[in-house]
Scaffold this motif. Structure first.
Motif, PDB file in Angstrom:
ATOM      1  N   PRO A 190       0.822  -1.212   0.000  1.00 11.59           N
ATOM      2  CA  PRO A 190       0.000   0.000   0.000  1.00 11.59           C
ATOM      3  C   PRO A 190       0.852   1.256   0.000  1.00 11.59           C
ATOM      4  O   PRO A 190       1.889   1.308   0.653  1.00 11.59           O
ATOM      5  CB  PRO A 190      -0.799  -0.121   1.306  1.00 11.59           C
ATOM      6  CG  PRO A 190      -0.824  -1.578   1.593  1.00 11.59           C
ATOM      7  CD  PRO A 190       0.493  -2.118   1.100  1.00 11.59           C
ATOM      8  N   ALA A 191       0.423   2.266  -0.726  1.00 13.00           N
ATOM      9  CA  ALA A 191       1.163   3.513  -0.795  1.00 13.00           C
ATOM     10  C   ALA A 191       1.131   4.229   0.548  1.00 13.00           C
ATOM     11  O   ALA A 191       0.221   4.058   1.339  1.00 13.00           O
ATOM     12  CB  ALA A 191       0.567   4.414  -1.869  1.00 13.00           C
TER      13      ALA A 191
ATOM     14  N   LEU B 191       8.501   8.013  -6.172  1.00  9.21           N
ATOM     15  CA  LEU B 191       7.471   7.304  -6.937  1.00  9.21           C
ATOM     16  C   LEU B 191       7.134   5.963  -6.302  1.00  9.21           C
ATOM     17  O   LEU B 191       5.979   5.539  -6.279  1.00  9.21           O
ATOM     18  CB  LEU B 191       7.941   7.107  -8.376  1.00  9.21           C
ATOM     19  CG  LEU B 191       6.964   6.425  -9.333  1.00  9.21           C
ATOM     20  CD1 LEU B 191       5.655   7.193  -9.421  1.00  9.21           C
ATOM     21  CD2 LEU B 191       7.584   6.278 -10.723  1.00  9.21           C
ATOM     22  N   VAL B 192       8.138   5.295  -5.764  1.00 10.59           N
ATOM     23  CA  VAL B 192       7.938   3.985  -5.136  1.00 10.59           C
ATOM     24  C   VAL B 192       7.090   4.126  -3.878  1.00 10.59           C
ATOM     25  O   VAL B 192       6.158   3.354  -3.645  1.00 10.59           O
ATOM     26  CB  VAL B 192       9.296   3.333  -4.790  1.00 10.59           C
ATOM     27  CG1 VAL B 192       9.103   1.950  -4.187  1.00 10.59           C
ATOM     28  CG2 VAL B 192      10.186   3.264  -6.016  1.00 10.59           C
TER      29      VAL B 192
ATOM     30  N   ALA C 120      12.290  -1.079  -4.854  1.00  6.68           N
ATOM     31  CA  ALA C 120      11.136  -1.814  -4.331  1.00  6.68           C
ATOM     32  C   ALA C 120      10.809  -1.290  -2.942  1.00  6.68           C
ATOM     33  O   ALA C 120      11.709  -0.950  -2.166  1.00  6.68           O
ATOM     34  CB  ALA C 120      11.428  -3.311  -4.267  1.00  6.68           C
ATOM     35  N   PRO C 121       9.513  -1.205  -2.593  1.00  7.26           N
ATOM     36  CA  PRO C 121       9.136  -0.681  -1.276  1.00  7.26           C
ATOM     37  C   PRO C 121       9.384  -1.686  -0.153  1.00  7.26           C
ATOM     38  O   PRO C 121       9.215  -2.890  -0.328  1.00  7.26           O
ATOM     39  CB  PRO C 121       7.639  -0.405  -1.433  1.00  7.26           C
ATOM     40  CG  PRO C 121       7.179  -1.374  -2.488  1.00  7.26           C
ATOM     41  CD  PRO C 121       8.344  -1.536  -3.430  1.00  7.26           C
TER      42      PRO C 121
ATOM     43  N   ARG D 223       1.754  -2.099   6.740  1.00  9.30           N
ATOM     44  CA  ARG D 223       2.253  -2.382   5.397  1.00  9.30           C
ATOM     45  C   ARG D 223       2.467  -1.133   4.550  1.00  9.30           C
ATOM     46  O   ARG D 223       2.874  -1.226   3.404  1.00  9.30           O
ATOM     47  CB  ARG D 223       1.346  -3.377   4.656  1.00  9.30           C
ATOM     48  CG  ARG D 223       1.315  -4.754   5.292  1.00  9.30           C
ATOM     49  CD  ARG D 223       0.590  -5.764   4.434  1.00  9.30           C
ATOM     50  NE  ARG D 223       1.303  -6.036   3.207  1.00  9.30           N
ATOM     51  CZ  ARG D 223       0.828  -5.791   1.988  1.00  9.30           C
ATOM     52  NH1 ARG D 223      -0.348  -5.222   1.825  1.00  9.30           N
ATOM     53  NH2 ARG D 223       1.528  -6.088   0.927  1.00  9.30           N
ATOM     54  N   ALA D 224       2.195   0.072   5.062  1.00  7.81           N
ATOM     55  CA  ALA D 224       2.571   1.275   4.317  1.00  7.81           C
ATOM     56  C   ALA D 224       4.090   1.335   4.253  1.00  7.81           C
ATOM     57  O   ALA D 224       4.774   0.964   5.208  1.00  7.81           O
ATOM     58  CB  ALA D 224       2.022   2.519   5.012  1.00  7.81           C
ATOM     59  N   PRO D 225       4.662   1.763   3.136  1.00  7.09           N
ATOM     60  CA  PRO D 225       6.126   1.755   3.006  1.00  7.09           C
ATOM     61  C   PRO D 225       6.819   2.598   4.067  1.00  7.09           C
ATOM     62  O   PRO D 225       6.356   3.676   4.427  1.00  7.09           O
ATOM     63  CB  PRO D 225       6.359   2.347   1.607  1.00  7.09           C
ATOM     64  CG  PRO D 225       5.079   2.157   0.875  1.00  7.09           C
ATOM     65  CD  PRO D 225       4.004   2.252   1.911  1.00  7.09           C
TER      66      PRO D 225
END
Length: 208
Positions: free
Chosen positions: A21-22, A129-130, A161-162, A168-170
């Motif tokens: 997730p972003a 962007l990731v 890669a995140p 789970r947010a980066p």
């Protein structure tokens, strides 16, 4: 033998790749399309042959190393990335505490090893962007980002890669860099980088 079976079961879960997730608190950042390699174009590239046992051994070695010396896991990640993808530089970017829109290079290896602990505005790096998309990204002109413009040697291509955090947010990214314009990454490299980022999310301690 029992330990090996348990490790391989966890690795299998790490390799079931799904978008992260972003991050919801990042300021939207407009990135020039010319800097980014379209996923469809990237996946049409010829894929380098690789043995699955080779990559599995890299993951297993990280697991065992973490079990024996957890404090060394962060420093080991860039070298695992370079071994897996053939990158000349690699690193881990983590959101700085009370980040204020900044990332810290918490671990680096290869030709950029001496840049460890460098801090960048998120918007000035390919990681922007990731973190916004929650997906891996390939960057064709990394030096087009202000934070990477003056790095020496320059990056000819990068793959990111995140790393998932709480919920789970980066909380950062795992990245690989080619400093040689003659080379390029492929979809196999993206798969391996994502698998390593998922393993990193599980092994690295969550920020306090």
């Amino acid at each position: 033998a029992t330990r090996g079976v348990a490790v391989n079961a966890r690795l299998a879960a790490d390799c079931k790749l799904q978008p992260t997730p972003a991050s919801s608190h990042l300021t939207p950042h407009r990135i020039m399309p010319s800097l980014v390699i379209d996923h469809a174009d990237f996946e049409r590239r010829p894929v380098k042959p690789i043995q699955s046992t080779f990559f599995n051994s890299i993951l297993v070695n990280l697991e065992f190393r973490h079990a024996e010396y957890p404090a060394g896991t962060l420093a080991a990640l860039p070298w695992a990335v370079m071994e897996a993808t053939g990158a000349q530089s690699a690193g881990v970017s983590l959101l700085a505490p009370g980040d204020g829109g900044r990332l810290r290079w918490a671990a680096t290896g290869g030709r950029w090893a001496d840049r460890k602990d460098s801090v960048f505005a998120i918007a000035d790096t390919p990681c922007a962007l990731v973190l916004q998309s929650g997906q891996w990204q390939a960057i064709g002109t990394p030096a087009g980002f202000a934070g990477w413009a003056n790095l020496d040697p320059q990056a000819s291509e990068s793959l990111h890669a995140p790393i998932a955090g709480t919920g789970r947010a980066p909380r950062g990214t795992l990245w690989a860099v080619l400093n040689n314009a003659a080379g390029q990454f492929d979809s196999q490299d993206a798969f391996m980088l994502e698998a390593l980022a998922r393993l990193a999310a599980r092994l690295l301690p969550q920020p306090a």
